[in-house]
Scaffold this motif. Structure first.
Motif, PDB file in Angstrom:
ATOM      1  N   GLY A 136       0.844  -1.180   0.000  1.00 48.45           N
ATOM      2  CA  GLY A 136       0.000   0.000   0.000  1.00 48.45           C
ATOM      3  C   GLY A 136       0.881   1.231   0.000  1.00 48.45           C
ATOM      4  O   GLY A 136       2.083   1.157   0.270  1.00 48.45           O
ATOM      5  N   ALA A 137       0.302   2.377  -0.316  1.00 53.00           N
ATOM      6  CA  ALA A 137       1.092   3.604  -0.365  1.00 53.00           C
ATOM      7  C   ALA A 137       0.189   4.807  -0.202  1.00 53.00           C
ATOM      8  O   ALA A 137      -1.012   4.753  -0.498  1.00 53.00           O
ATOM      9  N   HIS A 282       8.790   1.798  -9.934  1.00 51.16           N
ATOM     10  CA  HIS A 282       9.990   2.105 -10.699  1.00 51.16           C
ATOM     11  C   HIS A 282       9.771   3.248 -11.684  1.00 51.16           C
ATOM     12  O   HIS A 282      10.692   3.624 -12.409  1.00 51.16           O
ATOM     13  N   LEU A 283       8.554   3.792 -11.694  1.00 56.90           N
ATOM     14  CA  LEU A 283       8.258   4.963 -12.503  1.00 56.90           C
ATOM     15  C   LEU A 283       8.326   6.249 -11.694  1.00 56.90           C
ATOM     16  O   LEU A 283       8.479   7.329 -12.263  1.00 56.90           O
ATOM     17  N   VAL A 284       8.207   6.156 -10.384  1.00 52.53           N
ATOM     18  CA  VAL A 284       8.125   7.356  -9.541  1.00 52.53           C
ATOM     19  C   VAL A 284       9.502   7.967  -9.327  1.00 52.53           C
ATOM     20  O   VAL A 284      10.534   7.276  -9.329  1.00 52.53           O
ATOM     21  N   SER A 285       9.511   9.279  -9.129  1.00 54.00           N
ATOM     22  CA  SER A 285      10.770  10.005  -8.929  1.00 54.00           C
ATOM     23  C   SER A 285      11.300   9.875  -7.509  1.00 54.00           C
ATOM     24  O   SER A 285      12.500  10.065  -7.281  1.00 54.00           O
ATOM     25  N   ASP A 286      10.424   9.555  -6.544  1.00 55.36           N
ATOM     26  CA  ASP A 286      10.849   9.513  -5.135  1.00 55.36           C
ATOM     27  C   ASP A 286       9.995   8.490  -4.400  1.00 55.36           C
ATOM     28  O   ASP A 286       8.870   8.774  -3.987  1.00 55.36           O
ATOM     29  N   ILE A 287      10.516   7.283  -4.237  1.00 55.47           N
ATOM     30  CA  ILE A 287       9.739   6.222  -3.602  1.00 55.47           C
ATOM     31  C   ILE A 287       9.471   6.518  -2.139  1.00 55.47           C
ATOM     32  O   ILE A 287       8.455   6.089  -1.580  1.00 55.47           O
ATOM     33  N   PRO A 292       5.559   3.632   1.077  1.00 55.37           N
ATOM     34  CA  PRO A 292       5.075   2.255   0.879  1.00 55.37           C
ATOM     35  C   PRO A 292       5.054   1.474   2.177  1.00 55.37           C
ATOM     36  O   PRO A 292       5.857   1.715   3.088  1.00 55.37           O
ATOM     37  N   ARG A 293       4.145   0.516   2.271  1.00 55.11           N
ATOM     38  CA  ARG A 293       4.059  -0.353   3.442  1.00 55.11           C
ATOM     39  C   ARG A 293       3.577  -1.729   2.984  1.00 55.11           C
ATOM     40  O   ARG A 293       2.806  -1.858   2.032  1.00 55.11           O
ATOM     41  N   LEU A 294       4.035  -2.721   3.702  1.00 57.37           N
ATOM     42  CA  LEU A 294       3.795  -4.107   3.331  1.00 57.37           C
ATOM     43  C   LEU A 294       2.886  -4.774   4.345  1.00 57.37           C
ATOM     44  O   LEU A 294       2.971  -4.482   5.550  1.00 57.37           O
ATOM     45  N   ARG A 295       2.037  -5.692   3.870  1.00 60.26           N
ATOM     46  CA  ARG A 295       1.256  -6.516   4.786  1.00 60.26           C
ATOM     47  C   ARG A 295       0.943  -7.851   4.126  1.00 60.26           C
ATOM     48  O   ARG A 295       1.007  -7.996   2.906  1.00 60.26           O
ATOM     49  N   ASP A 296       0.630  -8.828   4.978  1.00 65.91           N
ATOM     50  CA  ASP A 296       0.277 -10.149   4.468  1.00 65.91           C
ATOM     51  C   ASP A 296      -1.067 -10.093   3.760  1.00 65.91           C
ATOM     52  O   ASP A 296      -1.888  -9.206   3.999  1.00 65.91           O
ATOM     53  N   SER A 297      -1.289 -11.080   2.895  1.00 67.43           N
ATOM     54  CA  SER A 297      -2.547 -11.130   2.150  1.00 67.43           C
ATOM     55  C   SER A 297      -3.096 -12.552   2.162  1.00 67.43           C
ATOM     56  O   SER A 297      -3.760 -12.953   3.120  1.00 67.43           O
TER      57      SER A 297
END
Length: 409
Positions: A136-137, A282-287, A292-297
């Motif tokens: 998510g972001a 990989h398209l964004v100028s500043d990640i 961004p954040r990660l979670r289980d699915s």
């Protein structure tokens, strides 16, 4: 205290479902949502745990097909609507339903069971392992720019009613399903889940909107989203919330993302539940400014170890003997020899010495290629018994694209 676990009867649905709603906070769903679930329930695959006339627990299993590495579409039971009444906790209700459910799934000949866990800690003891993750972001579109690939300007975008273009969008989704492990081949009717738009779910945002991408007159992608406008002393700072996006080629994908970044009067793009390897990162100028954040699915369980491991292919040739522990489904316990490559696989019982020892939970995590066996070994959850076997198996189990579950159920 004992309860009676049995198949749900159609006339019991309302009381059964109300028990489920209560267990998840007691806030009623909209009539549209409730009707969707009622129309898609498969009564012979749903269970209730009953204390006399009182519903003490609920559990169901939708009929799905799940893409696995190699592109095969494998029967999988989609475990859903699991709840235990607060008055009946710690009395074995959940365990008895899980026991009956996995026994049923085995008799149905479905080698996999999958679920999205409201509380992940619950399901490990029943052999489920986290097999896919999602990103998510919260993207600051006032500060982050996109660098798009060649051909993006050739893509035509147009607004469309989400329901009017539902069939065309579903055709795009269906073309993508074989290419990514973890995706669900949706049965007719399930596409409606993605355009349910009850006002209670909008949190003050607009009704669901849709933009489609077209190339040479054909729809090649779509984005569904809501907008919520806001303003402060510095001007407008609205939010775009992306609910769904799919595209058949990089240019269509980039065109949709660029559109979402550029919606007037907004400065934030809220992204939920996307693949961890998705190209926009990989398209964004500043990640960093995307936060961004990660979670289980998706959590996955092998109901039939041999059939499940034979159903997928392997990135590199593999010949390994697993010593599998499965206390809850003891028919899986024992030694299994897996031999396979990119063309197919065989997995049979063997008396040969084991190369790796692990539980069925670890096999579930590694199955779709998103969790390396080497990482599980580093956590002490896989033991290497023959030197070199761990790296060989971990490489073979990998996937060229990250597994991803596109939506819950």
């Amino acid at each position: 205290m004992t309860t009676d676990v049995r198949v749900l009867r159609q006339h019991e649905w309302d009381g059964w479902y109300q028990n489920l709603v209560r267990a998840f906070g007691g806030v009623d769903e909209s009539p549209e949502e409730r009707e969707f679930w009622r129309s898609n329930v498969e009564y012979h695959r749903f269970l209730g745990s009953w204390d006399g006339e009182v519903c003490a627990g609920t559990a169901g299993a939708f009929t799905f097909r799940l893409t696995v590495p190699g592109g095969a579409s494998v029967p999988a039971a989609g475990i859903t609507m699991v709840s235990v009444a607060a008055t009946h906790r710690r009395r074995g209700v959940l365990t008895s339903m899980m026991r009956r459910q996995l026994d049923d799934i085995r008799t149905w000949g479905e080698p996999l069971a999958v679920l999205v866990a409201s509380e992940p800690a619950i399901y490990g003891r029943f052999g489920y392992g986290a097999a896919t993750f999602q990103i998510g972001a919260e993207i600051d579109t006032s500060r982050v720019q996109l660098s798009v690939p060649a051909g993006t300007d050739e893509v035509r975008l147009r607004y469309a009613d989400p329901v009017d273009v539902l069939d065309a969008c579903e055709a795009v989704y269906a073309r993508l399903v074989p290419g990514r492990p973890g995706m669900l081949a949706r049965k007719p009717g399930w596409e409606r889940l993605r355009v349910l738009d009850p006002e209670s779910e909008r949190d003050g945002a607009s009704p669901l909107q849709c933009v489609v991408a077209e190339r040479d007159g054909a729809i090649t992608g779509y984005a569904r989203f809501r907008t919520k406008l806001d303003s402060g002393v510095g001007g407008h700072n609205g939010t775009v919330t992306l609910t769904d996006l799919a595209a058949l080629d990089p240019a269509s994908d980039a065109a949709l993302w660029r559109f979402l970044f550029g919606i007037d009067l907004t400065t934030t793009l809220a992204v939920r539940g996307r693949p961890v390897d998705e190209a926009w990162q990989h398209l964004v100028s500043d990640i960093r400014r995307c936060r961004p954040r990660l979670r289980d699915s998706l959590h996955l369980r092998l109901v039939d170890v041999g059939a499940a491991l034979e159903a997928r292919t392997y990135q590199t040739p593999v010949d390994v003997v697993f010593d599998v522990e499965d206390a809850f489904c003891p028919w899986n316990t024992g030694s299994w020899r897996l031999t396979g490559d990119a063309k197919g696989a065989s997995c049979v019982r063997t008396a040969d010495a084991a190369d790796l020892a692990l539980s069925v939970r670890e096999l579930g995590s590694a199955y779709l290629g998103g969790v390396p066996l080497t990482a599980l070994a580093a956590a002490g959850r896989v033991r290497e018994l023959c030197q070199g076997a761990l790296v060989e198996a971990s490489l073979a189990f990998g996937s060229a694209v990250a597994p991803w579950l596109p939506h819950g159920f």
